[in-house]
Design an enzyme around this catalytic site. Structure first.
Site, short mmCIF file in Angstrom:
data_model
loop_
_atom_site.label_atom_id
_atom_site.label_comp_id
_atom_site.label_asym_id
_atom_site.label_seq_id
_atom_site.Cartn_x
_atom_site.Cartn_y
_atom_site.Cartn_z
N ASN A 279 3.55 -5.96 0.16
CA ASN A 279 4.27 -7.11 0.75
C ASN A 279 5.13 -7.90 -0.25
OD1 ASN A 279 1.95 -8.11 -0.43
ND2 ASN A 279 1.55 -9.61 1.16
N GLU B 216 -7.01 -9.55 -6.55
CA GLU B 216 -6.57 -10.52 -5.54
C GLU B 216 -6.51 -9.77 -4.24
OE1 GLU B 216 -6.33 -13.65 -5.82
OE2 GLU B 216 -6.34 -13.90 -7.99
N CYS C 245 -0.67 -12.62 2.06
CA CYS C 245 -2.10 -12.83 1.81
C CYS C 245 -2.48 -14.26 2.16
CB CYS C 245 -2.43 -12.52 0.36
SG CYS C 245 -1.45 -13.45 -0.81
N1 LIG Z 1 -4.85 -12.16 -2.65
C1 LIG Z 1 -3.62 -11.83 -2.95
O1 LIG Z 1 -3.06 -12.27 -3.95
C2 LIG Z 1 -2.86 -10.89 -2.08
C3 LIG Z 1 -1.47 -10.87 -2.15
C4 LIG Z 1 -0.77 -9.98 -1.33
C5 LIG Z 1 -1.48 -9.14 -0.48
N2 LIG Z 1 -2.82 -9.18 -0.44
C6 LIG Z 1 -3.56 -8.32 0.48
O2 LIG Z 1 -3.04 -7.00 0.43
C7 LIG Z 1 -3.24 -6.38 1.68
C8 LIG Z 1 -1.96 -5.74 2.14
O3 LIG Z 1 -1.40 -4.95 1.15
P1 LIG Z 1 -1.58 -3.36 1.13
O4 LIG Z 1 -1.64 -2.85 2.53
O5 LIG Z 1 -0.54 -2.82 0.22
O6 LIG Z 1 -3.01 -3.23 0.48
P2 LIG Z 1 -3.79 -1.88 0.06
O7 LIG Z 1 -5.12 -2.31 -0.43
O8 LIG Z 1 -3.74 -0.89 1.16
O9 LIG Z 1 -2.93 -1.27 -1.14
C9 LIG Z 1 -2.73 -1.99 -2.32
C10 LIG Z 1 -2.33 -1.04 -3.42
O10 LIG Z 1 -3.38 -0.12 -3.69
C11 LIG Z 1 -2.86 1.19 -3.78
N3 LIG Z 1 -3.95 2.16 -3.51
C12 LIG Z 1 -4.37 2.68 -2.33
N4 LIG Z 1 -5.41 3.50 -2.52
C13 LIG Z 1 -5.67 3.49 -3.85
C14 LIG Z 1 -6.65 4.10 -4.67
N5 LIG Z 1 -7.58 4.90 -4.18
N6 LIG Z 1 -6.62 3.84 -5.99
C15 LIG Z 1 -5.69 3.02 -6.52
N7 LIG Z 1 -4.75 2.40 -5.79
C16 LIG Z 1 -4.74 2.63 -4.47
C17 LIG Z 1 -1.74 1.18 -2.78
O11 LIG Z 1 -0.84 2.24 -3.01
C18 LIG Z 1 -1.11 -0.17 -3.08
O12 LIG Z 1 -0.29 -0.08 -4.21
C19 LIG Z 1 -3.72 -7.46 2.61
O13 LIG Z 1 -5.10 -7.34 2.77
C20 LIG Z 1 -3.37 -8.74 1.88
O14 LIG Z 1 -4.16 -9.84 2.23
C21 LIG Z 1 -3.52 -10.04 -1.22
#
Ligand SMILES: NC(=O)c1ccc[n+]([C@@H]2O[C@H](COP(=O)([O-])OP(=O)(O)OC[C@H]3O[C@@H](n4cnc5c(N)ncnc54)[C@H](O)[C@@H]3O)[C@@H](O)[C@H]2O)c1
Length: 540
Positions: free
Chosen positions: A213, A308, A342
């Site tokens: 995002n 995060e 988020c």
């Molecule tokens: N707290 C915060 O600061 C914050 C900020 C933005 C988004 N978010 C959260 O992120 C989520 C949405 O983002 P998303 O769909 O990209 O999240 P996600 O957890 O699906 O993916 C995050 C990242 O992890 C990578 N990934 C996936 N599988 C992996 C693995 N096995 N090993 C290593 N990396 C892997 C993805 O390619 C991506 O780069 C929501 O839950 C949102 O709340 C949190």
């Protein structure tokens, strides 16, 4: 002058070429132009060269050892445009062998980077920041095509990222330039025979994994602190957002950082995700995303983690709140970037006595939200993927079956979901607890403040929350009672400004972000103790 212009429509259609060439040519270590004119049809010669570096035909290369490379896998990962639902870009599917090489070079590069004076590290970061801002157009266009971010917000993300990198460089020279001096005689039984000097040293190789995002902003919020602190950096971008990240990394490449210090490996999480996060060469993981982070935390070795994760940010509304202010913040907090933030407001907990009035005000504003493609700067744009849209729909169907009041008709076209406020949501509905990450917002009516606090604290998440009241004393008491990393008083939750501490508790994260906290987190303390043969006390 005209012979100095070149036009590359094929590349332009990929969002790569959007600059005009003028005669005030170029500076920078790798031929980066010092200034660009956003002309949208032509491009500087130096920029042609730069862009041809990162593309191989239709596919983007990955970045390792200071070079743009094709993966030996011969495989590509498609990136689907959420609006058209067609393949828009392709990136390399890197192999585990390539990850191993990246780790090796990152380790070597870090050793000499740690010996680079702090002011020089800062200087390069400032340079990268200014190139990033100059390149905002192609990066922003990738954000529009890969993650359907409204065009204006996409530009804001890049500019904010440049500011973050500069701020981090400045903050780094201040806080890393200071250490501590301790003397031994403050501890019982000791004379002043020991002088202890503390300083902050780098950890080694930092692995950065941002979510889709804010792929650029949440990548640089890891890259800049890691580099200023003397670490090397391996970036694993999200699939949707990978091209924006590659363009951003290109700016760091153009700034002239040493070879191998920054790498960007693209590929499938299933093939290289675990391999990266469990790699023995990694000294620290900074991850932002969803539940994937919980799994990574359990698998990672004995290294510092910055996590995060998701949130279910509650908005508690008291009877005395300014309801126009609340409604405006619910719209901004709940629906900007189609709720895919988020820190989006993800549940409204409003006192029953003002609930009708608030819902009416919010509905009036929902009716004004524009819905459509990101290119047109619509308020509500398609959510990132079909599976995300299906998940959101599942929450809506569950709420319908259990009797929630639909303030608008539920409408979906492909990945585009119209904004929807669900009133009279009850705790037995999934949407009361789960994070939709879409433009659907539940309202739960409460009869006491305690009920609101209880709902907020019963969540497995604890990222942010907000409380609306004119009574600051009540706001403080409620804020203190909410089990969240941050509470906003009379405003929607938000991550920025980027130097504020930002953290989640419970399933929302480990550690704290924000520029200063991230720099500190990516260092460890080293002490040197000078032992004196006889006690020495200063007299003056
Ligand atoms: N707290 C915060 O600061 C914050 C900020 C933005 C988004 N978010 C959260 O992120 C989520 C949405 O983002 P998303 O769909 O990209 O999240 P996600 O957890 O699906 O993916 C995050 C990242 O992890 C990578 N990934 C996936 N599988 C992996 C693995 N096995 N090993 C290593 N990396 C892997 C993805 O390619 C991506 O780069 C929501 O839950 C949102 O709340 C949190």
């Amino acid at each position: 002058m005209s012979q100095l212009f070149c036009s590359f429509h094929a590349l332009e259609s990929k969002g790569l070429l959007h600059f005009s060439l003028n005669q005030q040519q170029v500076g920078g270590n790798r031929g980066v132009p010092t200034s660009y004119m956003a002309n949208h049809s032509v491009l500087r010669i130096s920029s042609c060269k730069a862009n041809s570096e990162i593309l191989d035909g239709e596919a983007y290369k990955y970045y390792a050892d200071g070079e743009w490379k094709k993966s030996s896998s011969g495989k590509l990962v498609p990136i689907i445009n959420p609006t058209t639902r067609k393949v828009h870009y392709k990136v390399q599917a890197c192999t585990q062998e390539e990850v191993n090489k990246v780790m090796e070079t990152a380790k070597i590069a870090q050793k000499s980077w740690a010996k680079t004076p702090l002011w020089k590290r800062a200087e390069l970061l400032h340079k990268a920041a200014s190139i990033l801002k100059e390149y905002k157009t192609p990066i922003a266009e990738s954000l529009v095509k890969e993650i359907a971010k409204p065009a204006k917000d996409a530009v804001t993300e890049v500019v904010r990222s440049g500011d973050l990198v500069s701020y981090c460089a400045e903050e780094g020279v201040r806080i890393l330039g200071e250490g501590k001096f301790l003397v031994s005689d403050s501890f019982p039984g000791n004379d002043r025979t020991k002088y202890c000097l503390t300083s902050k040293i780098p950890l080694g190789v930092v692995l950065a994994i941002p979510p889709f995002n804010y792929p650029v902003n949440l990548a640089v919020s890891k890259i800049a602190p890691a580099l200023i602190a003397g670490n090397s950096l391996v970036l694993k971008p999200p699939t949707q957002g990978a091209v924006s990240c590659l363009h951003m990394v290109h700016c760091f490449h153009l700034a002239g950082f040493p070879k191998g210090l920054i790498s960007c490996v693209t590929g499938k999480g299933s093939e290289i995700g675990d391999f990266l996060t469990m790699h023995p060469g990694v000294s620290c993981i900074s991850f932002t995303g969803g539940d994937t982070g919980i799994a990574i935390s359990k698998k990672a070795g004995m290294i510092p983690l910055q996590m995060e994760l998701g949130g279910k940010d509650a908005c508690i509304v008291l009877e005395d709140a300014d309801l126009d202010l609340v409604a405006a913040n619910i719209i901004k907090g709940g629906f900007s970037y189609s709720g895919q933030r988020c820190t989006a407001v993800k549940v409204v907990l409003v006192m029953e006595s003002v609930a009708d009035a608030l819902v009416e005000k919010v509905n009036k504003r929902v009716a004004k939200l524009t819905v459509g493609p990101p290119e047109e700067n619509s308020d509500i744009t398609p959510v990132v993927s079909e599976s995300s849209a299906n998940f959101i729909e599942g929450l809506v169907v569950d709420a319908k079956q259990k009797g929630a009041t639909f303030c608008q008709e539920y409408k979906r076209d492909g990945n585009l979901i119209w904004p929807l406020l669900l009133d009279n949501v009850r705790p037995d509905m999934r949407i009361a607890w789960e994070e939709p990450f879409g433009p659907v917002l539940p309202v739960i009516r409460i009869t006491s403040v305690e009920e609101g606090i209880h709902h907020c604290n019963a969540s497995n998440f604890g990222l942010q929350g907000c409380v609306f009241t004119k009574d600051i004393n009540k706001a403080i008491l409620i804020g203190d009672a909410m089990e969240t990393g941050t509470v906003q008083i009379n405003s929607a939750p938000a991550r920025g400004p980027d130097h504020f501490p930002f953290q989640g508790i419970k399933d929302s994260g480990i550690g704290s972000q924000g520029i200063t906290n991230s720099i500190n987190m990516m260092t460890k303390i080293k002490t040197t103790v000078i032992n004196l043969p006889t006690p020495s006390y200063s007299m003056g």
